[in-house]
Scaffold this active site. Structure first.
Site, PDB file in Angstrom:
ATOM      1  N   LYS A   1       0.443  -1.278  -0.211  1.00  0.00           N
ATOM      2  CA  LYS A   1       0.138  -0.484  -0.127  1.00  0.00           C
ATOM      3  C   LYS A   1       1.249   1.031   0.002  1.00  0.00           C
ATOM      4  O   LYS A   1       0.322   2.977  -0.104  1.00  0.00           O
ATOM      5  CB  LYS A   1      -1.196  -0.104   1.229  1.00  0.00           C
ATOM      6  CG  LYS A   1      -1.550  -1.376   1.013  1.00  0.00           C
ATOM      7  CD  LYS A   1      -3.416  -0.546   0.249  1.00  0.00           C
ATOM      8  CE  LYS A   1      -4.734  -1.790   0.372  1.00  0.00           C
ATOM      9  NZ  LYS A   1      -5.150  -0.949  -1.001  1.00  0.00           N
TER      10      LYS A   1
HETATM   11  C1  LIG Z   1      -3.472  -7.398   4.331  1.00  0.00           C
HETATM   12  C2  LIG Z   1      -3.324  -6.574   2.863  1.00  0.00           C
HETATM   13  N1  LIG Z   1      -3.715  -7.647   1.487  1.00  0.00           N
HETATM   14  C3  LIG Z   1      -4.841  -7.516   0.690  1.00  0.00           C
HETATM   15  C4  LIG Z   1      -4.914  -6.299  -0.427  1.00  0.00           C
HETATM   16  C5  LIG Z   1      -5.651  -6.119  -1.434  1.00  0.00           C
HETATM   17  O1  LIG Z   1      -4.400  -5.188  -1.951  1.00  0.00           O
HETATM   18  P1  LIG Z   1      -5.898  -4.238  -3.066  1.00  0.00           P
HETATM   19  O2  LIG Z   1      -6.506  -2.602  -2.019  1.00  0.00           O
HETATM   20  O3  LIG Z   1      -4.945  -3.228  -4.076  1.00  0.00           O
HETATM   21  O4  LIG Z   1      -6.760  -4.765  -3.562  1.00  0.00           O
HETATM   22  C6  LIG Z   1      -4.968  -4.557   0.892  1.00  0.00           C
HETATM   23  C7  LIG Z   1      -5.772  -3.748   0.941  1.00  0.00           C
HETATM   24  O5  LIG Z   1      -5.802  -3.056   2.232  1.00  0.00           O
HETATM   25  C8  LIG Z   1      -4.593  -4.927   2.286  1.00  0.00           C
HETATM   26  O6  LIG Z   1      -4.083  -4.728   2.835  1.00  0.00           O
END
Ligand SMILES: Cc1ncc(COP(=O)(O)O)c(C=O)c1O
Length: 325
Positions: free
Chosen positions: A43
């Site tokens: 992120k």
């Molecule tokens: C631990 C974790 N995995 C996966 C994701 C998913 O990514 P995206 O928000 O880019 O779809 C997030 C997003 O908040 C996350 O915090």
């Protein structure tokens, strides 16, 4: 040679071959290990981009406040960028997220407001609604809204996609990632499919989330929604960053299968990663077992680090309480 600020260390994370959890699978399985980012998650990429784009658009001015609803990782990225650029941060978070995630955000100077998980998104107590209300009340504040902000996908179109294309020397045939806001999978997939339209993208979803059924039927089915434990993926809304045309199929993974695979990644691969990494690998390998050929190369995104889950999936007592050990 040095960096002027820690945020300059974002991106260019390693791509690492999985060797031991891949028994019985043809082809090469590679993991994009995003905990190498300074905030320990994928992120960081989009957090910095959302802030820089808001500055360019004149929406964020010196001394401003950044308000966001976050499961923790976006907050960390925003907090690091805010320190670099001199902004304040207030984050709203649902109470199912690890206590560690709240403490980590407070450690980097953010104010954290914890909101109930089991209320509808439009309920005034939800973490979406509280963030929106604070944004209206606090002058010179912005609400980046990672769900619908195009800078989120754009960060991955500009960085994650090109990195994977270069790191695999154009050999990538399959791309798998968990879907929360959709920014990671859709931004990266857009870039990769422009290089090679035959690349297959697999989205990992949770039981209790609306994505898979929506992709397959076009129906937003509220009956699909129920509380689940995996953090970061699956949604009870359709974020604008999810472009269903760029995700070829969804696979749902249970909380338990994800937790057990995450622990295997730590023990058998030396990858001490977060819970949604287990979801991504478990689901992607289910697909790979049936569809991957000898010459295929699948990349799976591992979004964050294991420290944020020490009190949960890496705690044997907690695992036994769930009946998962
Ligand atoms: C631990 C974790 N995995 C996966 C994701 C998913 O990514 P995206 O928000 O880019 O779809 C997030 C997003 O908040 C996350 O915090």
């Amino acid at each position: 040679m040095y960096l002027n600020h820690i945020v300059e260390a974002i991106g260019n994370t390693p791509l690492v071959k999985l060797n031991n959890v891949t028994d019985g699978i043809k082809g090469t399985i590679l993991a994009k290990v995003e905990y190498f980012n300074p905030g320990n998650s994928v992120k960081d990429r989009m957090a910095l981009k959302m802030i820089e784009d808001a500055e360019k658009a004149g929406l964020l001015k010196p001394g401003g406040t950044i308000i966001e609803g976050t499961s923790g990782n976006t907050g960390m990225g925003l907090a690091l960028a805010a320190i670099a650029k001199g902004y304040k941060c207030i984050f709203t978070m649902s109470d199912k997220q690890s206590k560690e995630k709240q403490d980590i955000l407070r450690a980097v100077g953010a104010e954290v407001i914890v909101c109930p998980t089991n209320v509808a998104p439009d309920d005034p107590r939800s973490y979406y609604s509280v963030a929106r209300k604070l944004n209206q009340e606090i002058p010179n504040s912005i609400y980046p809204n990672q769900y619908d902000n195009p800078s989120n996908s754009a960060a991955h179109y500009e960085t994650t996609g090109p990195e994977l294309w270069q790191q695999t020397e154009g050999k990538i045939t399959h791309y798998a990632a968990g879907v929360g806001t959709g920014g990671t999978i859709c931004g990266t997939a857009k870039y990769l499919k422009e290089q090679n339209p035959n690349i297959v993208t697999v989205g990992l979803d949770t039981y209790g989330s609306v994505f898979k059924k929506y992709k397959e039927t076009g129906i937003f089915d509220e009956n699909e929604i129920y509380p689940y434990k995996t953090e970061g993926i699956g949604e009870d809304i359709l974020p604008k960053n999810v472009n269903f045309d760029l995700i070829d199929l969804f696979i749902k993974v249970s909380d338990k299968d994800a937790a057990l695979m995450t622990r295997r990644l730590a023990k058998e691969e030396g990858l001490f990663v977060g819970w949604s990494c287990g979801s991504a690998v478990y689901g992607a390998l289910e697909y790979a077992k049936e569809h991957l050929k000898e010459d295929d190369t699948m990349v799976i995104v591992l979004p964050d680090h294991g420290t944020r889950y020490l009190g949960k999936i890496y705690n044997d007592d907690w695992m036994r309480e769930q009946g998962w050990l």
